[in-house]
Design a protein around this motif. Structure first.
Motif, mmCIF file in Angstrom:
data_model
loop_
_atom_site.group_PDB
_atom_site.id
_atom_site.type_symbol
_atom_site.label_atom_id
_atom_site.label_comp_id
_atom_site.label_asym_id
_atom_site.label_seq_id
_atom_site.Cartn_x
_atom_site.Cartn_y
_atom_site.Cartn_z
ATOM 1 N N ALA A 125 -2.728 3.309 -9.778
ATOM 2 C CA ALA A 125 -3.317 3.787 -8.528
ATOM 3 C C ALA A 125 -4.186 5.017 -8.771
ATOM 4 N N ASN A 126 -3.805 5.834 -9.736
ATOM 5 C CA ASN A 126 -4.608 7.006 -10.077
ATOM 6 C C ASN A 126 -5.970 6.590 -10.622
ATOM 7 N N ILE A 127 -6.001 5.517 -11.396
ATOM 8 C CA ILE A 127 -7.275 5.009 -11.923
ATOM 9 C C ILE A 127 -8.193 4.589 -10.780
ATOM 10 N N TYR A 128 -7.609 4.053 -9.717
ATOM 11 C CA TYR A 128 -8.393 3.618 -8.557
ATOM 12 C C TYR A 128 -8.617 4.749 -7.553
ATOM 13 N N GLY A 129 -8.084 5.912 -7.845
ATOM 14 C CA GLY A 129 -8.323 7.072 -6.997
ATOM 15 C C GLY A 129 -7.517 7.116 -5.722
ATOM 16 N N VAL A 130 -6.392 6.375 -5.664
ATOM 17 C CA VAL A 130 -5.627 6.339 -4.422
ATOM 18 C C VAL A 130 -4.159 6.721 -4.615
ATOM 19 N N ALA A 131 -3.788 7.227 -5.777
ATOM 20 C CA ALA A 131 -2.379 7.558 -6.033
ATOM 21 C C ALA A 131 -1.837 8.537 -5.005
ATOM 22 N N ASP A 132 -2.665 9.502 -4.594
ATOM 23 C CA ASP A 132 -2.222 10.516 -3.639
ATOM 24 C C ASP A 132 -2.214 10.010 -2.202
ATOM 25 N N LYS A 133 -2.747 8.807 -1.984
ATOM 26 C CA LYS A 133 -2.758 8.229 -0.646
ATOM 27 C C LYS A 133 -1.563 7.319 -0.406
ATOM 28 N N ILE A 134 -0.724 7.185 -1.411
ATOM 29 C CA ILE A 134 0.442 6.310 -1.326
ATOM 30 C C ILE A 134 1.713 7.143 -1.427
ATOM 31 N N THR A 135 2.669 6.853 -0.559
ATOM 32 C CA THR A 135 3.983 7.490 -0.631
ATOM 33 C C THR A 135 4.886 6.587 -1.458
ATOM 34 N N TRP A 136 5.328 7.093 -2.603
ATOM 35 C CA TRP A 136 6.059 6.280 -3.570
ATOM 36 C C TRP A 136 7.561 6.450 -3.407
ATOM 37 N N VAL A 137 8.282 5.335 -3.486
ATOM 38 C CA VAL A 137 9.740 5.371 -3.362
ATOM 39 C C VAL A 137 10.349 4.594 -4.526
ATOM 40 N N LEU A 138 11.243 5.258 -5.243
ATOM 41 C CA LEU A 138 11.999 4.599 -6.306
ATOM 42 C C LEU A 138 13.354 4.229 -5.718
ATOM 43 N N GLY A 139 13.552 2.941 -5.459
ATOM 44 C CA GLY A 139 14.804 2.538 -4.841
ATOM 45 C C GLY A 139 14.762 1.103 -4.349
ATOM 46 N N ASP A 140 15.808 0.719 -3.639
ATOM 47 C CA ASP A 140 16.001 -0.634 -3.122
ATOM 48 C C ASP A 140 15.331 -0.751 -1.753
ATOM 49 N N SER A 141 14.397 -1.683 -1.616
ATOM 50 C CA SER A 141 13.667 -1.806 -0.349
ATOM 51 C C SER A 141 14.560 -2.303 0.781
ATOM 52 N N PHE A 142 15.592 -3.081 0.466
ATOM 53 C CA PHE A 142 16.524 -3.513 1.506
ATOM 54 C C PHE A 142 17.314 -2.331 2.046
ATOM 55 N N LYS A 143 17.716 -1.454 1.150
ATOM 56 C CA LYS A 143 18.416 -0.245 1.577
ATOM 57 C C LYS A 143 17.493 0.641 2.412
ATOM 58 N N PHE A 144 16.228 0.691 2.034
ATOM 59 C CA PHE A 144 15.252 1.478 2.789
ATOM 60 C C PHE A 144 15.176 1.005 4.243
ATOM 61 N N VAL A 145 15.061 -0.313 4.436
ATOM 62 C CA VAL A 145 14.962 -0.844 5.796
ATOM 63 C C VAL A 145 16.252 -0.587 6.569
ATOM 64 N N GLU A 146 17.384 -0.721 5.899
ATOM 65 C CA GLU A 146 18.661 -0.449 6.553
ATOM 66 C C GLU A 146 18.729 0.992 7.049
ATOM 67 N N LEU A 147 18.313 1.926 6.197
ATOM 68 C CA LEU A 147 18.328 3.323 6.605
ATOM 69 C C LEU A 147 17.308 3.585 7.712
ATOM 70 N N LEU A 148 16.149 2.976 7.597
ATOM 71 C CA LEU A 148 15.104 3.188 8.596
ATOM 72 C C LEU A 148 15.566 2.750 9.979
ATOM 73 N N THR A 149 16.327 1.667 10.041
ATOM 74 C CA THR A 149 16.735 1.125 11.330
ATOM 75 C C THR A 149 18.038 1.714 11.840
ATOM 76 N N LYS A 150 18.927 2.152 10.927
ATOM 77 C CA LYS A 150 20.256 2.585 11.347
ATOM 78 C C LYS A 150 20.531 4.069 11.122
ATOM 79 N N SER A 151 19.983 4.636 10.061
ATOM 80 C CA SER A 151 20.268 6.039 9.729
ATOM 81 C C SER A 151 19.012 6.728 9.207
ATOM 82 N N PRO A 152 17.970 6.827 10.025
ATOM 83 C CA PRO A 152 16.707 7.396 9.536
ATOM 84 C C PRO A 152 16.827 8.828 9.036
ATOM 85 N N ASN A 153 17.858 9.554 9.500
ATOM 86 C CA ASN A 153 18.034 10.927 9.037
ATOM 87 C C ASN A 153 18.420 10.999 7.564
#
Length: 265
Positions: A125-153
């Motif tokens: 993404a840095n080569i394409y000049g957009v690395a800073d325009k993306i919020t990167w998450v290292l983790g499980d996307s299913f867990k992300f959705v679970e937290l987003l819907t049930k425990s966003p804090n």
């Protein structure tokens, strides 16, 4: 779960410059490297597994164009659930409004479970000049959705997005060689995540699923109520189909007569 800044490239990240460096089973993919990433020679890095699943850039560009047409203009956040080495996230971050300048999305979130793969994605993404325009998450996307819907804090502040104005793009692993040879691919056998598990997780938001080109359309059609049509598009490179994408509207409690009619492509 929090976003991460730049991760270091590891010994599992490769930029091969000669055919002799490439494992024999990846050589045909490496020979297509300029279709996958036209800027490959500028320092694109890939993990070995990424060669099997990366979206070729012409496909990534077109599917983002279609995604923008499918979702409502108020969808200002998009989440790439399986970022891989960044092919789709880069195109999402580069998408613009009709004026060609204004970013189409206010926020692009890219989630990847493997650290080496995410390091490659950030590098690319840095080569394409957009690395800073993306919020990167290292983790499980299913867990992300679970937290987003049930425990966003439990999410970092920059990850607490409004579900009502968010869309999902998911290019999951397909698992095994079956999709290459099956005349009709059974999406219930897709590993490690089958079609039902993916849709069940994502159905609260408009979502696009990147699937094998021979996927069973009947299984996809069963995801939505009677009377609702969805867009399913085949994407080709040099005359050969590479994949299909199903664009599926968020589930709604409205009766079918009041739901949007998305035409089948």
């Amino acid at each position: 779960m929090k976003s991460v800044k730049k991760l270091p490239l590891t010994d599992k990240c490769y930029h091969w410059t000669h055919l002799g460096e490439v494992p024999w089973d990846l050589q045909k993919y490496w020979q297509q490297r300029y279709t996958i990433f036209p800027y490959y020679d500028d320092g694109i890095y890939m993990t070995e597994d990424a060669w099997y699943g990366v979206t070729p850039e012409p496909v990534a560009i077109n599917l983002v164009y279609d995604l923008v047409g499918f979702i409502n203009p108020d969808k200002r956040t998009v989440i790439d659930m399986f970022a891989g080495v960044g092919g789709n996230a880069i195109s999402l971050a580069m998408a613009t409004e009709e004026d060609g300048y204004t970013p189409r999305f206010d926020k692009v979130i890219a989630i990847e479970l493997d650290a080496s793969t995410l390091a490659c994605a950030q590098n690319n993404a840095n080569i394409y000049g957009v690395a800073d325009k993306i919020t990167w998450v290292l983790g499980d996307s299913f867990k992300f959705v679970e937290l987003l819907t049930k425990s966003p804090n439990q999410l970092g502040e920059d990850l607490r997005v409004d579900i009502a104005t968010t869309a999902i793009f998911a290019s999951p692993p397909w698992g095994g060689p079956g999709y290459r040879t099956d005349e009709i691919f059974d999406l219930s056998t897709m590993e490690p995540y089958n079609l039902a598990a993916l849709h069940e997780t994502y159905k609260i938001m408009d979502h696009a699923l990147y699937l094998p080109r021979t996927s069973d359309l009947r299984q996809i059609a069963k995801l939505v109520p009677d009377g609702v049509k969805i867009d399913v598009v085949q994407y080709c490179v040099e005359g050969a189909s590479k994949a299909m994408v199903a664009y599926i509207p968020a589930a709604t409690e409205k009766p079918a007569s009041e739901m949007p009619d998305h035409s089948m492509s």
